[in-house]
Design a protein around this motif. Structure first.
Motif, PDB file in Angstrom:
ATOM      1  N   ARG A 151       0.953  -1.269  -0.025  1.00  0.00           N
ATOM      2  CA  ARG A 151      -0.145  -0.127  -0.162  1.00  0.00           C
ATOM      3  C   ARG A 151       0.785   1.086   0.095  1.00  0.00           C
ATOM      4  O   ARG A 151       2.114   1.313   0.499  1.00  0.00           O
ATOM      5  N   ILE A 152       0.191   2.343  -0.340  1.00  0.00           N
ATOM      6  CA  ILE A 152       0.931   3.536  -0.405  1.00  0.00           C
ATOM      7  C   ILE A 152       0.233   4.416   0.460  1.00  0.00           C
ATOM      8  O   ILE A 152      -0.982   4.548   0.670  1.00  0.00           O
ATOM      9  N   ARG A 153       1.092   5.002   1.518  1.00  0.00           N
ATOM     10  CA  ARG A 153       0.616   5.874   2.630  1.00  0.00           C
ATOM     11  C   ARG A 153       0.948   7.167   2.554  1.00  0.00           C
ATOM     12  O   ARG A 153       2.221   7.367   2.487  1.00  0.00           O
ATOM     13  N   VAL A 154      -0.011   7.976   3.260  1.00  0.00           N
ATOM     14  CA  VAL A 154       0.648   9.387   3.455  1.00  0.00           C
ATOM     15  C   VAL A 154       0.358   9.708   4.836  1.00  0.00           C
ATOM     16  O   VAL A 154      -0.622   9.530   5.557  1.00  0.00           O
ATOM     17  N   LEU A 155       1.552  10.152   5.629  1.00  0.00           N
ATOM     18  CA  LEU A 155       1.531  10.593   7.077  1.00  0.00           C
ATOM     19  C   LEU A 155       1.665  12.116   7.034  1.00  0.00           C
ATOM     20  O   LEU A 155       2.355  12.551   6.388  1.00  0.00           O
ATOM     21  N   GLU A 156       1.059  12.339   8.255  1.00  0.00           N
ATOM     22  CA  GLU A 156       1.219  13.884   8.679  1.00  0.00           C
ATOM     23  C   GLU A 156       2.827  13.816   9.252  1.00  0.00           C
ATOM     24  O   GLU A 156       3.102  13.335  10.045  1.00  0.00           O
ATOM     25  N   GLY A 157       3.288  14.872   8.627  1.00  0.00           N
ATOM     26  CA  GLY A 157       4.857  14.970   8.930  1.00  0.00           C
ATOM     27  C   GLY A 157       5.063  15.357  10.286  1.00  0.00           C
ATOM     28  O   GLY A 157       6.146  14.609  10.924  1.00  0.00           O
ATOM     29  N   LYS A 158       4.220  16.104  10.991  1.00  0.00           N
ATOM     30  CA  LYS A 158       4.500  16.445  12.448  1.00  0.00           C
ATOM     31  C   LYS A 158       4.250  15.501  13.489  1.00  0.00           C
ATOM     32  O   LYS A 158       4.826  15.336  14.455  1.00  0.00           O
TER      33      LYS A 158
ATOM     34  N   GLU B  30      -4.579   6.202   2.896  1.00  0.00           N
ATOM     35  CA  GLU B  30      -3.589   5.067   2.092  1.00  0.00           C
ATOM     36  C   GLU B  30      -4.570   4.324   0.981  1.00  0.00           C
ATOM     37  O   GLU B  30      -5.770   4.620   1.076  1.00  0.00           O
ATOM     38  N   ALA B  31      -3.825   3.674   0.122  1.00  0.00           N
ATOM     39  CA  ALA B  31      -4.593   3.018  -0.984  1.00  0.00           C
ATOM     40  C   ALA B  31      -3.591   1.965  -1.444  1.00  0.00           C
ATOM     41  O   ALA B  31      -2.351   1.906  -1.173  1.00  0.00           O
ATOM     42  N   PRO B  32      -4.090   1.118  -2.120  1.00  0.00           N
ATOM     43  CA  PRO B  32      -3.446  -0.086  -2.503  1.00  0.00           C
ATOM     44  C   PRO B  32      -2.565   0.350  -3.734  1.00  0.00           C
ATOM     45  O   PRO B  32      -2.894   1.158  -4.560  1.00  0.00           O
ATOM     46  N   LEU B  33      -1.342  -0.272  -3.820  1.00  0.00           N
ATOM     47  CA  LEU B  33      -0.781  -0.229  -5.147  1.00  0.00           C
ATOM     48  C   LEU B  33      -1.113  -0.646  -6.337  1.00  0.00           C
ATOM     49  O   LEU B  33      -2.301  -1.604  -6.348  1.00  0.00           O
ATOM     50  N   PRO B  34      -0.877  -0.036  -7.412  1.00  0.00           N
ATOM     51  CA  PRO B  34      -1.572  -0.597  -8.689  1.00  0.00           C
ATOM     52  C   PRO B  34      -1.079  -1.972  -9.038  1.00  0.00           C
ATOM     53  O   PRO B  34      -1.602  -2.829  -9.756  1.00  0.00           O
TER      54      PRO B  34
ATOM     55  N   PHE C 220      -4.318   8.559  -5.849  1.00  0.00           N
ATOM     56  CA  PHE C 220      -3.847   7.198  -6.042  1.00  0.00           C
ATOM     57  C   PHE C 220      -4.563   6.361  -7.153  1.00  0.00           C
ATOM     58  O   PHE C 220      -4.117   5.206  -7.127  1.00  0.00           O
ATOM     59  N   GLU C 221      -5.265   6.894  -7.972  1.00  0.00           N
ATOM     60  CA  GLU C 221      -5.763   6.309  -9.122  1.00  0.00           C
ATOM     61  C   GLU C 221      -4.719   6.275 -10.341  1.00  0.00           C
ATOM     62  O   GLU C 221      -4.125   7.441 -10.650  1.00  0.00           O
ATOM     63  N   VAL C 222      -4.546   5.435 -11.189  1.00  0.00           N
ATOM     64  CA  VAL C 222      -3.859   5.154 -12.168  1.00  0.00           C
ATOM     65  C   VAL C 222      -4.306   6.093 -13.300  1.00  0.00           C
ATOM     66  O   VAL C 222      -5.292   6.133 -13.684  1.00  0.00           O
ATOM     67  N   LEU C 223      -3.219   6.928 -13.731  1.00  0.00           N
ATOM     68  CA  LEU C 223      -3.510   7.791 -14.806  1.00  0.00           C
ATOM     69  C   LEU C 223      -3.170   7.165 -16.268  1.00  0.00           C
ATOM     70  O   LEU C 223      -3.944   7.379 -17.321  1.00  0.00           O
ATOM     71  N   TRP C 224      -2.111   6.442 -16.012  1.00  0.00           N
ATOM     72  CA  TRP C 224      -1.436   5.827 -17.337  1.00  0.00           C
ATOM     73  C   TRP C 224      -0.238   4.932 -16.949  1.00  0.00           C
ATOM     74  O   TRP C 224       0.100   5.104 -15.718  1.00  0.00           O
TER      75      TRP C 224
END
Length: 448
Positions: free
Chosen positions: A130-137, A144-148, A186-190
């Motif tokens: 999965r790809i995850r986004v954390l708060e920096g502080k 988060e979302a699954p990888l393609p 995190f949706e695939v553009l191409w």
């Protein structure tokens, strides 16, 4: 499931003038280990309380204008723990509790970047598919979302394919074949399959306000369509892009270090090869104004050599904008494993009108060192023992408009600065989003 644990720790650091730093190093090591040049040891952080520092990212996580340290602990390319520290060694947050395993000699997919453009840095990383986004502080998971694809965990880059003025698109890839471009959700553009090399670099090559993607020897448009490919062998170990010849109307040039084909090459913005030279094993290439007495920019490169045994030796070399070899290093330093050098361009160390070459992971008895455009050492940055693999980054850590040198190995992190007083009238900003070189950091470093 990865969880977040807040812990507090304070690790002893050194903030000492240059002479005292030299004396301190002499007391614990040897005269050879003392900093050379106008060098001040600003911070020293012992990693023993935290475990090994396998990789490191720099960025303002607290929002106070100073850069913080993100320690990466991994098993191969799989991230097991992330530990955020300030420059005093205080833990800001910690994510992950899985055992740390084997190191990686490659990228690991984690970056510090203001992904949503709100002026505050995030930590973005790939873990457990999965790809995850954390708060920096705080390290709190924001989304988060699954990888393609499960294998799309080789590295992370951020691009502006829409021309919005913000690098909100995400680029992921597998090791050697496929690239995916994702939107903000995190949706695939191409996606594209080909020969992408080790790290795909976003750059607005045609000047239309939207990034293209340098994917190995192929330039992809913002929509993922192939614009051109250069005819080079093997795969791209490193690429670098800049205006080399001084003719901005023709766009930037792209430098290549090829693996398998063993060539250093420079191509134009249209994909036409300007010049190329064979070598024993091409590994890293960077661009900079290393010789202010010569027109344009120069290409610094590493020829890794043919011998990867303990007795192997590499060499740095410098080409002019037109492809003339200006100098080639002849290493005489003692020790083993001298074939692993990495180089990068440092732009503002001593205030002089030239760029410098930072060489590190040099093996033997050679510490990370700054070299000028003639190949002469300018400053060294010791981190013992010299035989242990040591890495380096450069950034304006303190917010004083100069670059500091951050060196580390598994056992400690050191921050070195220039001993001259900082420029007058420089006020540290309230907070700092990362620049492109830091938020698109790569093990195969070559970008400005």
């Amino acid at each position: 499931m990865i969880h977040r644990t807040l812990i507090a720790a304070l690790v002893a650091i050194a903030v000492v003038p240059a002479v005292q730093a030299e004396e301190a190093d002499r007391a614990g090591e040897s005269d050879r280990a003392a900093p050379r040049g106008n060098v001040v040891l600003l911070h020293r952080i012992d990693m023993e309380p935290f475990g090994p520092c396998r990789d490191l990212r720099l960025g303002d996580l607290e929002g106070d204008g100073r850069l913080d340290l993100l320690v990466v602990q991994n098993h191969g390319q799989e991230i097991r723990r992330l530990i955020a520290l300030d420059l005093t060694g205080k833990v800001l947050w910690r994510v992950g509790d899985r055992p740390v395993g084997a190191p990686a000699s490659s990228d690991v997919a984690v970056q510090i970047h203001d992904l949503d453009g709100d002026g505050r840095n995030n930590v973005v990383y790939v873990g457990e598919g999965r790809i995850r986004v954390l708060e920096g502080k705080t390290g709190k998971t924001l989304r988060e979302a699954p990888l393609p694809a499960a294998r799309a965990n080789d590295c992370l880059a951020f691009a502006d394919f829409a021309g919005s003025g913000h690098a909100g698109n995400v680029v992921v890839k597998d090791r050697y074949r496929q690239v995916w471009a994702l939107n903000e959700e995190f949706e695939v553009l191409w996606t594209w399959s080909g020969n992408p090399g080790h790290y795909c670099w976003p750059h607005d090559v045609d000047g239309d306000g939207r990034d293209e993607l340098i994917a190995g020897y192929t330039l992809l448009g913002p929509d993922g369509k192939e614009l051109w490919s250069v005819d080079l062998p093997g795969h791209a170990d490193a690429v670098a892009v800049a205006d080399v010849d001084g003719n901005t109307e023709n766009g930037p040039e792209i430098a290549y270090a090829t693996c398998g084909g063993n060539v250093f090459a420079l191509a134009g913005a249209d994909g036409t090869i300007r010049w190329k030279h064979p070598c024993r094993h091409s590994q890293h290439v960077v661009l900079g104004d290393f010789r202010s007495d010569l027109p344009g920019r120069e290409m610094a490169a590493v020829d890794r050599g043919n011998d990867r045994s303990a007795s192997g030796v590499d060499t740095m070399l410098l080409y002019s904008a037109g492809g003339e070899e200006l100098w080639r290093e002849q290493r005489t330093d003692p020790g083993e494993h001298r074939w692993l050098t990495i180089i990068t361009t440092v732009r503002n160390w001593d205030g002089k009108d030239h760029d410098l070459i930072l060489g590190y992971r040099r093996g033997g008895s050679t510490y990370p060192t700054l070299y000028d455009g003639h190949g002469d050492p300018v400053a060294t940055f010791p981190i013992p023992p010299p035989e242990m693999r040591s890495y380096a980054q450069h950034a304006d850590v303190a917010g004083d408009a100069r670059e500091e040198i951050v060196v580390w190995n598994e056992g400690e992190i050191r921050v070195y600065g220039n001993g001259d007083p900082p420029p007058a009238g420089i006020a540290r900003p309230a907070s700092r989003p990362n620049g492109k070189r830091l938020y698109n950091y790569t093990y195969y470093i070559g970008m400005p």
